[in-house]
Design an enzyme around this catalytic site. Structure first.
Site, PDB file in Angstrom:
ATOM      1  N   ARG A 193      84.261  62.393  59.491  1.00 45.04           N
ATOM      2  CA  ARG A 193      83.354  62.918  60.516  1.00 45.04           C
ATOM      3  C   ARG A 193      83.197  62.018  61.733  1.00 45.04           C
ATOM      4  O   ARG A 193      82.926  62.489  62.818  1.00 45.04           O
ATOM      5  CB  ARG A 193      81.996  63.269  59.906  1.00 45.04           C
ATOM      6  N   CYS A 226      95.749  53.581  57.791  1.00 49.33           N
ATOM      7  CA  CYS A 226      96.572  52.984  58.834  1.00 49.33           C
ATOM      8  C   CYS A 226      96.409  53.786  60.111  1.00 49.33           C
ATOM      9  O   CYS A 226      97.291  54.562  60.485  1.00 49.33           O
ATOM     10  CB  CYS A 226      98.022  52.977  58.387  1.00 49.33           C
TER      11      CYS A 226
HETATM   12  N1  LLP Z   1      77.601  80.063  57.910  1.00 45.13           N
HETATM   13  C1  LLP Z   1      78.765  80.055  58.577  1.00 45.13           C
HETATM   14  C2  LLP Z   1      79.429  81.326  58.872  1.00 45.13           C
HETATM   15  C3  LLP Z   1      79.335  78.842  58.979  1.00 45.13           C
HETATM   16  O1  LLP Z   1      80.479  78.844  59.638  1.00 45.13           O
HETATM   17  C4  LLP Z   1      78.674  77.626  58.660  1.00 45.13           C
HETATM   18  C5  LLP Z   1      79.256  76.350  59.047  1.00 45.13           C
HETATM   19  C6  LLP Z   1      77.470  77.688  57.950  1.00 45.13           C
HETATM   20  C7  LLP Z   1      76.949  78.927  57.591  1.00 45.13           C
HETATM   21  C8  LLP Z   1      76.717  76.465  57.536  1.00 45.13           C
HETATM   22  O2  LLP Z   1      76.256  75.729  58.616  1.00 45.13           O
HETATM   23  P1  LLP Z   1      75.323  74.437  58.382  1.00 45.13           P
HETATM   24  O3  LLP Z   1      74.007  74.936  57.854  1.00 45.13           O
HETATM   25  O4  LLP Z   1      76.005  73.575  57.394  1.00 45.13           O
HETATM   26  O5  LLP Z   1      75.213  73.826  59.694  1.00 45.13           O
HETATM   27  N2  LLP Z   1      82.510  70.195  59.659  1.00 45.13           N
HETATM   28  C9  LLP Z   1      81.411  70.221  60.616  1.00 45.13           C
HETATM   29  C10 LLP Z   1      80.496  71.413  60.399  1.00 45.13           C
HETATM   30  C11 LLP Z   1      81.241  72.732  60.489  1.00 45.13           C
HETATM   31  C12 LLP Z   1      80.321  73.908  60.230  1.00 45.13           C
HETATM   32  C13 LLP Z   1      81.129  75.110  59.928  1.00 45.13           C
HETATM   33  N3  LLP Z   1      80.359  76.257  59.633  1.00 45.13           N
HETATM   34  C14 LLP Z   1      80.632  68.924  60.480  1.00 45.13           C
HETATM   35  O6  LLP Z   1      81.028  68.088  59.670  1.00 45.13           O
HETATM   36  O7  LLP Z   1      79.646  68.709  61.186  1.00 45.13           O
END
Ligand code: LLP
Length: 431
Positions: free
Chosen positions: A330, A361
């Site tokens: 991240r 690396c």
């Molecule tokens: N619903 C949908 C359709 C989504 O695409 C996502 C997250 C969520 C719910 C959940 O969202 P949250 O409550 O976790 O914010 N990899 C990125 C975050 C990508 C989020 C993708 N979608 C990070 O590490 O910040």
């Protein structure tokens, strides 16, 4: 401390859920993911009660498994009666293995393959959240060929910018996800969908982004969705029974971040929705929300062992650990902030400025830059806090590093929920 499940004991060691993290590192090895299962349970219960109290009976949270997904977790979610959001056959299979009732699953994704669709229908996944016309036609065809009817929601892009990091901003018109309301495409698609014999349109979905601190963007989204629902009702006599407002509530990663009450946010959102439903003369649909990060982030901590400490005079100090971007990409991807603590000397002054480097690396393999912590030395244990979301789920085998073990803490007792990968695991698909 950044979260109230973190403390320091009489040995000066950092504790997580009351358990000595230095002891955990010794017992299970590092890098090590820790997950506070009691915290996850509390968060689920907080969402379940706030959503049914403020958004109406029958309304429910769907936990977004992309944040963190492993079999043991779905056993807990099943016990709590949660709904889940799944995005792949891998997530569906994991939930199935845990005995999760998939009629409470919503299947997401902007490019479900025919095989994905067949699998999800055969496993009786409760809802498909459809992203495009191509997908709607494919689901209808496949459902027809096996004589099934499938319940769907259509994912809409409400044209809202919640001002979060561009990589996790998904509600604007040009997003790769969903069908835009503003361009008229959403209305056209719904008109077509209502003609499909093997699809049962239950309502609409939107997800505006992630790591959003304010509740106002969620109100804006609800406004767009319900106003659109009213328009469709008037034009085609179709009234949405279900509205899914997506996930996205933020989590504090640093002491300086704003603290956030999910219950208070949902209460405010509920008041806004009550007024809106009256204004539009719509009957109350079932509302879903899809929290991922806010359920699991502060349930997690990652432990590393310090390797080398390198001081480049007049430049910076590097503290290298035995993990990095392979277990937590991240910082490399989004420069995400984290609180880093020398767990072996958590009672000492945090007066050493360092960049925490991973072992891959790659110069960009950093866990965090410019953190203040008690000066670490080789074999000290470092803790990175709030790593429950999008760490284990985004881990890779870059540099052929085995993925760390994941240890769950419940009532102060530790158990392995995911075993550490072995070197044999690393080559098991090689022919
Ligand atoms: N619903 C949908 C359709 C989504 O695409 C996502 C997250 C969520 C719910 C959940 O969202 P949250 O409550 O976790 O914010 N990899 C990125 C975050 C990508 C989020 C993708 N979608 C990070 O590490 O910040």
């Amino acid at each position: 401390m950044i979260s109230n499940n973190i403390d320091v004991n009489e040995k000066g060691h950092l504790t997580f859920q009351g358990v000595d993290t230095v002891d955990l590192a010794q017992e299970f090895g590092t890098p090590l993911y820790l997950i506070d299962e009691d915290r996850i349970e509390d968060r689920c219960k907080e969402y379940i009660s706030a959503i049914s109290e403020f958004l109406g009976e029958g309304s429910f949270p769907c936990y977004a498994g992309k944040a963190l997904c492993y079999t043991d977790l779905y056993r807990t979610l099943e016990r709590l009666g949660m709904w889940i959001d799944v995005v792949s056959t891998g997530e569906i299979y994991t939930a199935k293995k845990a005995g999760f009732d998939l009629s409470r699953a919503m299947f997401h994704g902007n490019n479900k393959t025919d095989d994905d669709i067949k699998y999800a229908i055969s496993e009786n996944v409760g809802r498909f959240v459809c992203d495009s016309e191509d997908e709607i036609c494919a689901i209808d065809e496949i459902a027809k060929s096996i004589n099934k009817k499938v319940k769907i929601l259509i994912r809409l892009t409400p044209g809202i910018d919640p001002h979060t990091h561009k990589a996790i901003n998904t509600g604007t018109v040009e997003s790769k996800f969903g069908v835009a309301i503003d361009t008229g495409d959403a209305e056209k698609l719904i008109k077509e969908t209502l003609k499909k014999e093997n699809l049962i349109l239950m309502g609409y979905h939107c997800h505006i982004g992630s790591q959003i601190f304010e509740f106002e963007p969620f109100c804006e989204a609800a406004d767009k969705m319900l106003t659109f629902s009213k328009k469709i009702k008037d034009a085609y006599s179709f009234e949405a029974k279900e509205i899914n407002l997506g996930g996205g509530m933020a989590v504090p990663y640093l002491e300086s971040d704003k603290k956030i009450s999910y219950r208070d946010n949902i209460r405010e959102l509920g008041k806004f929705i009550d007024t809106l439903l009256k204004k539009l003369s719509l009957s109350r649909p079932i509302f879903y929300m899809e929290p991922g990060r806010s359920i699991v982030a502060d349930s997690g901590m990652t432990l590393y062992t310090v390797g080398s400490v390198k001081e480049i005079n007049g430049y910076k100090n590097y503290v290298s650990v035995d993990g990095g971007m392979a277990d937590n990409p991240r910082y490399a991807l989004y420069e995400s902030p984290y609180t880093v603590i020398n767990a072996s000397f958590a009672d000492k002054d945090k007066d050493y400025l360092a960049t925490i480097g991973g072992r891959c690396c790659e110069s960009g393999d950093l866990i965090q830059e410019n953190v203040s912590l008690a000066k670490p030395k080789r074999r000290d244990i470092l803790a990175v806090c709030t790593t429950g979301a999008y760490n284990y789920s985004m881990a890779s085998n870059y540099n052929r590093l085995p993925k760390p073990a994941l240890v769950t803490l419940k009532g102060g007792k530790a158990r392995i929920s995911v075993k550490r990968e072995t070197l044999e695991d690393i080559t098991k698909c090689d022919v």
